[in-house]
Design an enzyme around this catalytic site. Structure first.
Site, PDB file in Angstrom:
ATOM      1  N   SER A 205      -1.692 -14.782   3.324  1.00  0.00           N
ATOM      2  CA  SER A 205      -2.700 -14.105   2.509  1.00  0.00           C
ATOM      3  C   SER A 205      -2.558 -14.554   1.061  1.00  0.00           C
ATOM      4  CB  SER A 205      -2.507 -12.589   2.608  1.00  0.00           C
ATOM      5  OG  SER A 205      -3.519 -11.893   1.913  1.00  0.00           O
TER       6      SER A 205
ATOM      7  N   TYR B  98       0.864  -1.178   0.000  1.00  0.00           N
ATOM      8  CA  TYR B  98       0.000   0.000   0.000  1.00  0.00           C
ATOM      9  C   TYR B  98       0.902   1.230   0.000  1.00  0.00           C
ATOM     10  CZ  TYR B  98      -3.439  -3.443   1.690  1.00  0.00           C
ATOM     11  OH  TYR B  98      -4.235  -4.556   1.851  1.00  0.00           O
TER      12      TYR B  98
END
Length: 321
Positions: A156, A58
């Site tokens: 993830s 991010y």
């Protein structure tokens, strides 16, 4: 609402968290404002949103930096910080996946610095690489847990077989994968397995990149600016978009009976689902964050829960047969 235990750990969180790819994620979304992003984080802390989920990708660490600035002004122990790593960025900007123990150890240390903290509550391997044995990668994180640098271990974007390999020694506490009412196929086998193993499931993209917020209608389809990552999402392609918006339209009468928004009803559905752990919707502004928080006060009836499940042809219906 009752807190949710994280995996097999003693860590627990409120059911509603915050995803932060719109906070500092300049490589994912256009026109982000750092000061507004920091206000979103502060608003989350002020309203008992405990779990704040971020990642190196991010903004290539920028989201972590912004969160770290806010953490310095608050009680660190009130916040459950989750971050993710696995991406190695070369000098020319090329990104490759790296799950080696050496790289993951370096990633954790660099995240700690950006977040201005001496421990992470949760660290996820963001994506599996092709070569590193999954249990070996997780073993490196277990050593960091034993050293006090993190409290819980997650993976993830791992499929079921990869999760099983990663959890060979029983160290995995969470799995964070894409899941929402419009995208359920990938977890038909995964969620029941995680429930059996007491591994928490954290769904990302709970609003299906805004499709499940109710902001669109058949006569008001979305349009995005160049550079918005949603342009590459299958759900928004012409052959799927109209049908997806039509499904979401069916939630509007249900939301009206609760004097709520479609987005709030969707979050309430996730929070009622016993196979789902904490939910981490994103928010670009403090106002969006506060609207999400209001969903914690909604109690869907069993019948409305089932109606919503049937609208989206939930896999749970098939798993019960």
């Amino acid at each position: 609402m009752a807190k949710i235990q994280i995996g097999r750990t003693e860590l627990s969180v409120n059911p509603l968290g915050l995803g932060t790819n719109k906070i500092g994620g300049y490589n994912l979304f256009p026109n982000l404002d750092d000061e507004v992003g920091k206000k979103v984080i502060q608003s989350a802390i002020d309203h008992d949103v405990e779990l704040i989920d971020t990642a190196f990708m991010y903004g290539l660490g920028h989201s972590e930096e912004l969160i770290g600035e806010v953490l310095q002004k608050n009680d660190r122990h009130k916040v459950v910080v989750a971050t993710k790593g696995a991406q190695q960025v070369a000098a020319d900007g090329t990104v490759t996946l790296n799950n080696t123990p050496e790289f993951l150890t370096k990633s954790v240390d660099e995240s700690l610095q950006r977040l201005h903290t001496d421990y992470l509550d949760i660290f996820y391997i963001h994506f599996p690489d092709q070569d590193t044995p999954k249990a070996e990668a997780v073993g490196a994180l277990q050593r960091l847990r034993e050293a006090g640098k993190l409290r819980a271990i997650g993976v993830s974007n791992f499929n079921l077989d990869q999760v099983k390999e990663a959890d060979a020694d029983g160290y995995v506490d969470l799995v964070e994968n894409q899941y929402n009412l419009l995208q359920q196929n990938a977890v038909k086998e995964l969620l029941p397995y995680l429930s059996e193993q007491h591994i928490s499931f954290v769904p990302y993209e709970p609003f299906a990149a805004a499709l499940l917020t109710g902001r669109y209608a058949p006569d008001n389809l979305p349009h995005f600016e160049e550079g918005d990552h949603r342009l590459n999402i299958d759900l928004y392609k012409p052959d799927q978009l109209k049908a997806n918006v039509a499904k979401v339209e069916q939630l509007k009468p249900i939301a009206a009976t609760y004097h709520a928004t479609v987005a709030q009803i969707v979050l309430a559905w996730y929070m009622k689902n016993p196979l789902i752990g904490p939910v981490i919707p994103g928010a670009r502004t403090p106002e969006q964050l506060l609207a999400n928080v209001q969903s914690e006060g909604l109690q869907l009836s069993d019948s409305d829960y089932k109606i919503i499940e049937q609208i989206f042809v939930s896999f749970f219906e098939n798993s019960r047969q």
